[in-house]
Enzyme design. Sequence first.
Site, PDB file in Angstrom:
ATOM      1  N   ASP A 188       0.654  -1.141   0.145  1.00 59.52           N
ATOM      2  CA  ASP A 188       0.130   0.088  -0.036  1.00 59.52           C
ATOM      3  C   ASP A 188       0.855   1.053   0.081  1.00 59.52           C
ATOM      4  O   ASP A 188       1.362   1.422   1.038  1.00 59.52           O
ATOM      5  CB  ASP A 188      -1.016   0.182   1.286  1.00 59.52           C
ATOM      6  CG  ASP A 188      -2.046  -0.896   1.127  1.00 59.52           C
ATOM      7  OD1 ASP A 188      -2.907  -1.023   0.126  1.00 59.52           O
ATOM      8  OD2 ASP A 188      -2.277  -1.691   2.091  1.00 59.52           O
TER       9      ASP A 188
ATOM     10  N   MET B 161       1.204   5.120  -0.011  1.00 58.92           N
ATOM     11  CA  MET B 161       0.473   6.297   0.344  1.00 58.92           C
ATOM     12  C   MET B 161       1.383   7.387   0.449  1.00 58.92           C
ATOM     13  O   MET B 161       2.339   7.456   0.783  1.00 58.92           O
ATOM     14  CB  MET B 161      -0.267   6.251   1.611  1.00 58.92           C
ATOM     15  CG  MET B 161      -1.147   4.854   1.629  1.00 58.92           C
ATOM     16  SD  MET B 161      -1.937   4.737   3.321  1.00 58.92           S
ATOM     17  CE  MET B 161      -2.582   3.003   3.413  1.00 58.92           C
TER      18      MET B 161
ATOM     19  N   MET C 194      -1.780   4.780  -3.806  1.00 60.90           N
ATOM     20  CA  MET C 194      -2.850   5.795  -3.336  1.00 60.90           C
ATOM     21  C   MET C 194      -2.106   7.257  -3.219  1.00 60.90           C
ATOM     22  O   MET C 194      -1.736   7.517  -2.374  1.00 60.90           O
ATOM     23  CB  MET C 194      -3.364   5.234  -1.938  1.00 60.90           C
ATOM     24  CG  MET C 194      -4.146   4.139  -2.126  1.00 60.90           C
ATOM     25  SD  MET C 194      -4.455   3.201  -0.580  1.00 60.90           S
ATOM     26  CE  MET C 194      -3.223   2.246  -0.179  1.00 60.90           C
TER      27      MET C 194
ATOM     28  N   MET D  84     -12.341  -0.601  -2.869  1.00 59.95           N
ATOM     29  CA  MET D  84     -12.045  -0.309  -1.417  1.00 59.95           C
ATOM     30  C   MET D  84     -13.234  -0.566  -0.613  1.00 59.95           C
ATOM     31  O   MET D  84     -14.222   0.103  -0.810  1.00 59.95           O
ATOM     32  CB  MET D  84     -11.567   1.099  -1.190  1.00 59.95           C
ATOM     33  CG  MET D  84     -10.264   1.455  -2.331  1.00 59.95           C
ATOM     34  SD  MET D  84      -8.797   0.475  -1.683  1.00 59.95           S
ATOM     35  CE  MET D  84      -8.908   1.137   0.252  1.00 59.95           C
TER      36      MET D  84
ATOM     37  N   GLY E  17      -6.306   5.028   3.299  1.00 62.38           N
ATOM     38  CA  GLY E  17      -5.298   5.895   4.190  1.00 62.38           C
ATOM     39  C   GLY E  17      -4.956   5.233   5.463  1.00 62.38           C
ATOM     40  O   GLY E  17      -3.923   5.615   5.868  1.00 62.38           O
ATOM     41  N   PHE E  18      -5.515   4.382   5.954  1.00 60.06           N
ATOM     42  CA  PHE E  18      -5.237   3.779   7.408  1.00 60.06           C
ATOM     43  C   PHE E  18      -5.474   2.351   7.400  1.00 60.06           C
ATOM     44  O   PHE E  18      -6.858   1.772   6.810  1.00 60.06           O
ATOM     45  CB  PHE E  18      -5.577   4.368   8.399  1.00 60.06           C
ATOM     46  CG  PHE E  18      -5.172   5.661   8.744  1.00 60.06           C
ATOM     47  CD1 PHE E  18      -3.729   6.026   9.057  1.00 60.06           C
ATOM     48  CD2 PHE E  18      -6.042   7.026   7.957  1.00 60.06           C
ATOM     49  CE1 PHE E  18      -3.381   7.192   9.492  1.00 60.06           C
ATOM     50  CE2 PHE E  18      -5.274   8.128   8.509  1.00 60.06           C
ATOM     51  CZ  PHE E  18      -4.011   8.452   8.912  1.00 60.06           C
ATOM     52  N   GLY E  19      -4.665   1.322   7.956  1.00 67.07           N
ATOM     53  CA  GLY E  19      -5.019   0.014   8.248  1.00 67.07           C
ATOM     54  C   GLY E  19      -6.058  -0.080   9.482  1.00 67.07           C
ATOM     55  O   GLY E  19      -6.221   0.821  10.037  1.00 67.07           O
ATOM     56  N   GLY E  20      -6.709  -1.411   9.318  1.00 69.71           N
ATOM     57  CA  GLY E  20      -7.403  -1.496  10.766  1.00 69.71           C
ATOM     58  C   GLY E  20      -8.860  -0.971  10.858  1.00 69.71           C
ATOM     59  O   GLY E  20      -9.251  -0.969  11.881  1.00 69.71           O
TER      60      GLY E  20
ATOM     61  N   GLY F 249     -10.746  -4.180   5.612  1.00 67.83           N
ATOM     62  CA  GLY F 249     -11.626  -4.722   6.572  1.00 67.83           C
ATOM     63  C   GLY F 249     -11.881  -6.232   6.360  1.00 67.83           C
ATOM     64  O   GLY F 249     -12.821  -6.761   6.675  1.00 67.83           O
TER      65      GLY F 249
ATOM     66  N   GLY G 147      -4.687  -7.151   5.984  1.00 62.62           N
ATOM     67  CA  GLY G 147      -3.521  -6.623   6.903  1.00 62.62           C
ATOM     68  C   GLY G 147      -3.391  -7.312   8.267  1.00 62.62           C
ATOM     69  O   GLY G 147      -2.895  -8.329   8.646  1.00 62.62           O
ATOM     70  N   SER G 148      -4.241  -6.628   9.249  1.00 60.23           N
ATOM     71  CA  SER G 148      -4.231  -7.062  10.607  1.00 60.23           C
ATOM     72  C   SER G 148      -4.495  -8.424  10.829  1.00 60.23           C
ATOM     73  O   SER G 148      -4.300  -9.135  11.688  1.00 60.23           O
ATOM     74  CB  SER G 148      -4.841  -6.157  11.378  1.00 60.23           C
ATOM     75  OG  SER G 148      -6.210  -5.759  11.000  1.00 60.23           O
TER      76      SER G 148
END
Length: 229
Positions: A38, A40, A71, A140, A145-148, A178, A198-199
């Site tokens: 990813d 960014m 991104m 998406m 912009g952010f994981g989790g 997600g 990811g997580s």
Amino acid sequence: MFDRSIKIAPSILAADFANFGAECRAIEAQGADWVHVDVMDGHFVPNLTFGPAMCAAIRPHIKGVMDVHLMISPVDVYLDAYAQAGADVITAHVEAGPHIHRTLQAIRALGKKTGVALNPGTPVEAVAELLDMVDLVCVMTVNPGFGGQSFIESQVAKIARLRQMIGDRPIHIEIDGGITVVTAPLVSAVGADVLVAGSAVFKGGSVDNPAPYGSNIRAIRAAAEAVVG
């Protein structure tokens, strides 16, 4: 050879930043199909991550597909750098510039697989005129912009519409955001085949204890495959 079997693409955004090479080797050894990067820029999205030098550094540690998700905006001026860094798939956002058709032409001219991404607020019709020039559409299911972040369930209907639009074209539908054992079957049931996680992949493990990566990958894959006809 193109196939629609479920592919798990762990996002290294959730990996140990001090051990990227080892993390890439570990997730592949534990069953990852692709490695998702990813990128960014702190401008198109509110975060700053990796440049082409990092991609080039991890490329020798990846045996399979390096899936680079840009991104960033502007995007065209950086395509060559990521191609030179060893990306196999380069995905640009339809929202990142005024000439996404030109961007996809440039990616293909560099000899790479072409991907186009859609933010949650962008209708699927935005890629209708692009389907004959892409290898992958990334939907998406969080705001980039952010994981989790939590999965946006309203995107499932968009994925289903996209699958109908694609028809028999050899195009992957990738889902980014997600993905867990709970949400994976929601998207695979309507046609998604590349699941970025990811997580949900990296939780509980480390480069010194990678077995949880394998357990997490197998659980996500099994959940997704259970609803595929």
